[in-house]
Design a protein around this motif. Structure first.
Motif, PDB file in Angstrom:
ATOM      1  N   ARG A  40      39.966  40.496  51.789  1.00 50.59           N
ATOM      2  CA  ARG A  40      41.415  40.673  51.637  1.00 50.59           C
ATOM      3  C   ARG A  40      42.186  39.544  52.305  1.00 50.59           C
ATOM      4  O   ARG A  40      43.146  39.010  51.739  1.00 50.59           O
ATOM      5  N   ASP A  41      41.756  39.153  53.509  1.00 49.81           N
ATOM      6  CA  ASP A  41      42.409  38.037  54.210  1.00 49.81           C
ATOM      7  C   ASP A  41      42.259  36.741  53.420  1.00 49.81           C
ATOM      8  O   ASP A  41      43.199  35.959  53.306  1.00 49.81           O
ATOM      9  N   LEU A  42      41.080  36.518  52.900  1.00 50.28           N
ATOM     10  CA  LEU A  42      40.804  35.318  52.113  1.00 50.28           C
ATOM     11  C   LEU A  42      41.711  35.238  50.891  1.00 50.28           C
ATOM     12  O   LEU A  42      42.299  34.200  50.601  1.00 50.28           O
ATOM     13  N   VAL A  43      41.842  36.353  50.168  1.00 51.66           N
ATOM     14  CA  VAL A  43      42.674  36.374  48.963  1.00 51.66           C
ATOM     15  C   VAL A  43      44.133  36.077  49.316  1.00 51.66           C
ATOM     16  O   VAL A  43      44.798  35.300  48.622  1.00 51.66           O
ATOM     17  N   ALA A  44      44.620  36.635  50.409  1.00 51.26           N
ATOM     18  CA  ALA A  44      46.006  36.394  50.819  1.00 51.26           C
ATOM     19  C   ALA A  44      46.225  34.916  51.160  1.00 51.26           C
ATOM     20  O   ALA A  44      47.211  34.305  50.720  1.00 51.26           O
ATOM     21  N   VAL A  58      41.586  33.522  39.244  1.00 53.79           N
ATOM     22  CA  VAL A  58      41.244  34.899  39.562  1.00 53.79           C
ATOM     23  C   VAL A  58      39.942  34.921  40.357  1.00 53.79           C
ATOM     24  O   VAL A  58      39.083  34.061  40.180  1.00 53.79           O
ATOM     25  N   LEU A  59      39.834  35.892  41.237  1.00 52.86           N
ATOM     26  CA  LEU A  59      38.638  36.103  42.048  1.00 52.86           C
ATOM     27  C   LEU A  59      38.151  37.519  41.792  1.00 52.86           C
ATOM     28  O   LEU A  59      38.928  38.470  41.892  1.00 52.86           O
ATOM     29  N   ALA A  60      36.883  37.650  41.450  1.00 53.94           N
ATOM     30  CA  ALA A  60      36.286  38.973  41.267  1.00 53.94           C
ATOM     31  C   ALA A  60      35.124  39.115  42.231  1.00 53.94           C
ATOM     32  O   ALA A  60      34.324  38.189  42.385  1.00 53.94           O
ATOM     33  N   VAL A  61      35.062  40.278  42.883  1.00 54.26           N
ATOM     34  CA  VAL A  61      33.966  40.578  43.794  1.00 54.26           C
ATOM     35  C   VAL A  61      33.378  41.914  43.358  1.00 54.26           C
ATOM     36  O   VAL A  61      34.095  42.900  43.212  1.00 54.26           O
ATOM     37  N   ASP A  62      32.074  41.922  43.128  1.00 58.01           N
ATOM     38  CA  ASP A  62      31.367  43.126  42.732  1.00 58.01           C
ATOM     39  C   ASP A  62      30.153  43.245  43.641  1.00 58.01           C
ATOM     40  O   ASP A  62      29.159  42.529  43.446  1.00 58.01           O
ATOM     41  N   GLY A  63      30.261  44.089  44.650  1.00 57.28           N
ATOM     42  CA  GLY A  63      29.210  44.159  45.665  1.00 57.28           C
ATOM     43  C   GLY A  63      29.205  42.855  46.439  1.00 57.28           C
ATOM     44  O   GLY A  63      30.222  42.469  47.011  1.00 57.28           O
ATOM     45  N   MET A 111      46.995  33.735  42.001  1.00 56.90           N
ATOM     46  CA  MET A 111      45.596  33.893  42.401  1.00 56.90           C
ATOM     47  C   MET A 111      45.454  35.324  42.866  1.00 56.90           C
ATOM     48  O   MET A 111      46.026  35.710  43.874  1.00 56.90           O
ATOM     49  N   VAL A 112      44.753  36.116  42.092  1.00 59.95           N
ATOM     50  CA  VAL A 112      44.617  37.531  42.387  1.00 59.95           C
ATOM     51  C   VAL A 112      43.155  37.930  42.380  1.00 59.95           C
ATOM     52  O   VAL A 112      42.302  37.210  41.876  1.00 59.95           O
ATOM     53  N   ARG A 113      42.918  39.092  42.924  1.00 56.72           N
ATOM     54  CA  ARG A 113      41.574  39.663  42.891  1.00 56.72           C
ATOM     55  C   ARG A 113      41.546  40.722  41.802  1.00 56.72           C
ATOM     56  O   ARG A 113      42.435  41.558  41.709  1.00 56.72           O
ATOM     57  N   GLN A 114      40.533  40.657  40.979  1.00 59.98           N
ATOM     58  CA  GLN A 114      40.372  41.598  39.879  1.00 59.98           C
ATOM     59  C   GLN A 114      38.936  42.115  39.870  1.00 59.98           C
ATOM     60  O   GLN A 114      38.057  41.542  40.505  1.00 59.98           O
ATOM     61  N   LYS A 115      38.727  43.163  39.105  1.00 64.08           N
ATOM     62  CA  LYS A 115      37.371  43.648  38.896  1.00 64.08           C
ATOM     63  C   LYS A 115      36.632  42.667  37.997  1.00 64.08           C
ATOM     64  O   LYS A 115      37.237  41.998  37.162  1.00 64.08           O
TER      65      LYS A 115
END
Length: 126
Positions: A40-44, A58-63, A111-115
């Motif tokens: 979360r800090d990284l994305v901000a 976009v950044l996606a993190v899955d596990g 730049m957002v985080r998505q599934k």
């Protein structure tokens, strides 16, 4: 995954210049020590930095798997990716695609985080 925002060259500040834009897509694996709060800090921080330097994506993190798409001026994205490759929070950084683009596919996203599935759907429909 920006290791040190200040480590990028000064020419990255030249947001107003006309440089060819590229899309760079990579995958990596997070190290076990990376917590959800770290992400979360990284994305901000990345959103703030990227906005100031004309980068979208976009950044996606899955596990522990990461997929990120970066778009923007070629020299800026290349310098950022070099920093990403040296970031110790993840390993096995593999570039999947690097190509010129005429228009950002994520211009309204910043730049957002998505599934992960959202990235796949967007990529297949744009």
């Amino acid at each position: 995954m920006i290791r040190n925002l200040r480590s990028l060259p000064n020419w990255c500040a030249a947001k107003g210049t006309t440089l060819p834009d590229i899309r760079l897509t990579y995958v990596s694996t997070l190290r076990p020590v990376v917590a959800e709060t770290d992400i979360r800090d990284l994305v901000a921080k990345a959103a703030e930095f990227n906005s100031a330097h004309g980068i979208t994506g976009v950044l996606a993190v899955d596990g522990n798997r990461v997929c990120q798409i970066l778009e923007g001026p070629e020299t800026v994205v290349s310098a950022l990716f070099k920093s990403i490759q040296h970031d110790q929070r993840h390993h096995t950084v593999v570039m999947l695609e690097r190509r010129g683009i005429e228009k950002s596919g994520f211009e309204s996203w910043g730049m957002v985080r998505q599934k992960m599935i959202d990235i796949v759907q967007h990529a297949l429909t744009s």
